[in-house]
Scaffold this active site. Structure first.
Site, short mmCIF file in Angstrom:
data_model
loop_
_atom_site.label_atom_id
_atom_site.label_comp_id
_atom_site.label_asym_id
_atom_site.label_seq_id
_atom_site.Cartn_x
_atom_site.Cartn_y
_atom_site.Cartn_z
N PRO A 9 -1.57 -32.62 58.87
CA PRO A 9 -2.82 -33.25 58.46
C PRO A 9 -3.98 -32.28 58.28
CG PRO A 9 -2.37 -33.70 60.78
CD PRO A 9 -1.14 -33.05 60.21
N ASN A 10 -4.73 -32.56 57.24
CA ASN A 10 -5.95 -31.82 56.89
C ASN A 10 -5.70 -30.45 56.26
OD1 ASN A 10 -8.04 -33.75 57.79
ND2 ASN A 10 -7.12 -33.39 59.80
N ARG A 17 -12.13 -26.79 53.90
CA ARG A 17 -12.20 -27.24 55.30
C ARG A 17 -12.60 -26.07 56.21
NH1 ARG A 17 -6.95 -28.16 59.18
NH2 ARG A 17 -8.12 -29.05 60.89
N TYR A 22 -10.66 -21.39 58.91
CA TYR A 22 -9.37 -21.39 58.19
C TYR A 22 -9.35 -20.51 56.94
CZ TYR A 22 -8.46 -25.25 61.38
OH TYR A 22 -8.29 -26.01 62.52
N ASN A 73 3.41 -25.92 60.39
CA ASN A 73 2.03 -26.00 60.87
C ASN A 73 1.74 -27.49 60.99
OD1 ASN A 73 -0.64 -26.04 61.48
ND2 ASN A 73 -1.23 -24.49 59.96
N ALA A 76 -3.14 -30.97 63.90
CA ALA A 76 -3.51 -31.65 65.15
C ALA A 76 -2.30 -32.29 65.85
CB ALA A 76 -4.57 -32.70 64.86
N GLU A 97 6.69 -22.23 64.78
CA GLU A 97 5.41 -22.96 64.91
C GLU A 97 4.31 -22.01 64.45
OE1 GLU A 97 4.48 -24.29 68.90
OE2 GLU A 97 2.35 -24.51 68.38
N HIS A 99 0.10 -21.46 63.35
CA HIS A 99 -1.30 -21.87 63.25
C HIS A 99 -2.09 -20.78 62.55
CE1 HIS A 99 -0.28 -25.15 65.81
NE2 HIS A 99 0.32 -24.29 66.61
N ARG A 106 -9.84 -21.22 70.98
CA ARG A 106 -10.64 -22.38 70.56
C ARG A 106 -10.74 -23.42 71.68
NH1 ARG A 106 -8.67 -24.40 64.95
NH2 ARG A 106 -10.70 -25.44 65.06
C1 DQA Z 1 -4.16 -25.52 63.10
C2 DQA Z 1 -4.83 -25.61 64.49
C3 DQA Z 1 -4.88 -27.05 64.97
O1 DQA Z 1 -5.50 -27.10 66.25
C4 DQA Z 1 -5.69 -27.88 64.01
O2 DQA Z 1 -5.70 -29.23 64.42
C5 DQA Z 1 -5.23 -27.76 62.60
C6 DQA Z 1 -4.82 -26.45 62.10
C7 DQA Z 1 -4.21 -24.10 62.53
O3 DQA Z 1 -3.52 -23.87 61.53
O4 DQA Z 1 -4.94 -23.24 63.04
O5 DQA Z 1 -5.27 -28.71 61.83
O6 DQA Z 1 -2.79 -25.89 63.25
#
Ligand code: DQA
Length: 143
Positions: A9-10, A17, A22, A73, A76, A97, A99, A106
């Site tokens: 998501p997102n 964003r 990011y 990725n 959240a 995994e 990020h 953070r």
């Molecule tokens: C994320 C880190 C997560 O905490 C966050 O909710 C994201 C992106 C990252 O790529 O740094 O949506 O996975």
């Protein structure tokens, strides 16, 4: 070798964003970067993004059935989705995994992942270059 890069998501809003966290690379740019890196490494890379948890679970089932490695990725969902974890736990091929940000620098709620203990490895904080690093590792560690 086929590889699935799955973004949660997102992440479709990369580029606009929170660019200070990011970066300015868009999701379309990220798709190109992954596919091109894959070509250089002899990997057939497919990148998908969804804001819907059930869709992500379905994609993980697909990867499990096909024996395909996954760069995930989960955004959240990383921090609380047992459904995504249970689906990812069914993979037989490597799970990375990933990020973009260094989640450990953070907020406290980002420090815990429900995925890390079932992942082959974890990459965080290398920006979108992390995807290249993940693909490079997969190319060098083909079953
Ligand atoms: C994320 C880190 C997560 O905490 C966050 O909710 C994201 C992106 C990252 O790529 O740094 O949506 O996975």
């Amino acid at each position: 070798m086929n590889v699935l890069v799955l973004n949660g998501p997102n992440l479709g809003r990369l580029g606009t964003r929170e660019p200070s966290v990011y970066g300015s690379t868009t999701h379309d740019d990220l798709v190109r970067l992954c596919v091109e890196t894959g070509k250089e490494l002899g990997l057939d890379v497919e990148v998908r993004q969804t804001d819907h948890e059930g869709e992500m679970v379905g994609w993980l089932h697909e990867a499990a059935d096909a024996g395909v490695p996954v760069v995930l990725n989960a955004g959240a969902w990383t921090h609380y989705s047992i459904a995504v974890r249970d689906a990812a736990a069914q993979l037989s091929a490597p799970l990375i995994e990933l990020h973009i940000s260094n989640v450990h620098r953070r907020e406290e709620f980002r420090h815990h992942s429900v995925l890390s203990d079932i992942a082959t490895g974890v990459l965080a904080g290398f920006g979108v270059d992390g995807y290249r690093l993940a693909l490079r590792w997969l190319a060098g560690n083909q079953g």
